[in-house]
Design an enzyme around this catalytic site. Sequence first.
Site, mmCIF file in Angstrom:
data_model
loop_
_atom_site.group_PDB
_atom_site.id
_atom_site.type_symbol
_atom_site.label_atom_id
_atom_site.label_comp_id
_atom_site.label_asym_id
_atom_site.label_seq_id
_atom_site.Cartn_x
_atom_site.Cartn_y
_atom_site.Cartn_z
ATOM 1 C CG HIS A 1 -45.559 91.451 87.910
ATOM 2 N ND1 HIS A 1 -44.839 91.127 86.778
ATOM 3 C CD2 HIS A 1 -45.873 92.777 87.801
ATOM 4 C CE1 HIS A 1 -44.725 92.209 86.013
ATOM 5 N NE2 HIS A 1 -45.343 93.215 86.624
ATOM 6 C CG ASP B 1 -44.427 87.679 86.974
ATOM 7 O OD1 ASP B 1 -45.640 87.944 87.066
ATOM 8 O OD2 ASP B 1 -43.581 88.453 86.469
ATOM 9 C CB SER C 1 -44.007 95.490 84.708
ATOM 10 O OG SER C 1 -45.367 95.180 84.546
#
Length: 327
Positions: free
Chosen positions: A302, A269, A126
């Site tokens: 994610h 994601d 991330s």
Amino acid sequence: MENIPNTINIHNFTTENGAIYHTLPLSFTTAGLPLHSAPIVLVNHALTGNAEVTGENGWWNDLIGHGKTIDTSVYTILAFDIPGNGSSSFLIENYLDFTARDAARIFIEGIKALNIEKLFAIIGGSVGGGIAWEILALEPNITENLIPIASDWKSTDWLIANCYLQEKILNNSSKPIEDARIHAMLCYRSPESFKEKFQRTVNQDLLIFNIESWLAHHGKKLQKRYQLSSYKLMNQLLKTIDITRNSESFENLLAQTNASIHIIGINSDLFFTAKENVETYEELKKFKDNVFYSEIDSVHGHDAFLIEYKQLDHLLADIFKAETIKK
């Protein structure tokens, strides 16, 4: 050696936006073999993470540890706390002072202060992956391997839009951390993940949907352990990832590095999409040979980089096997 905490003071740091910080405390942990005795892996934390990556409370201890894929009996693990992330008493009130590149510059200062000439790998998920890209763009020879996971070298319009909404919630809500977290969970997971987990079931005690009680729980849980100023800062960093801003083109920046780049996407994601990751990979392949793309297959969106550790384990094994270390 497990999670030994330490601090480096960065002096007279001027951010990209022109703000001057006379002292920035950069706390870090090391684990595994002693510094300078083994290949070093820098691990960058994500939005609510910190430098505690291994050990009992380590947020990546499924992946990093004795006998694990990133083996602490083979490597030195280094992790920095982004100053202001709430892990110490030092907080940054004016979050707009900072960009993701500033975090990368601070980490580079820390690496130099530790007399590290070259890393074996920089890995992060991330926003941590975005900062990893920024480090490589600033210092093309700093690492042998770059491993950005569920991340990219820039914040897309979609990502910026969600960060903008997060910022609005954080600045205007009566329960800012709770409400921002509830919205964020919609970005971190996927519709399929929620369907699989909740099946439209109702919490009979509260007489609300289980998805609602789960979201409320995550909001309250974060509120208990996280600072509002830290959330604003980390959201700002997420919003400002862009190695090309006020800089050279993507190709000019990354043609300068010999590092192998291992991009890992997640097929579900919604935040850093696999499509963007594939486009980055295809762009890199035009001028660079040692670039690789692999994908985690998961319904969980994610957050799969924190959930599907067995898949991640498998995808990283070839990079971190002891025999691949250049002697």
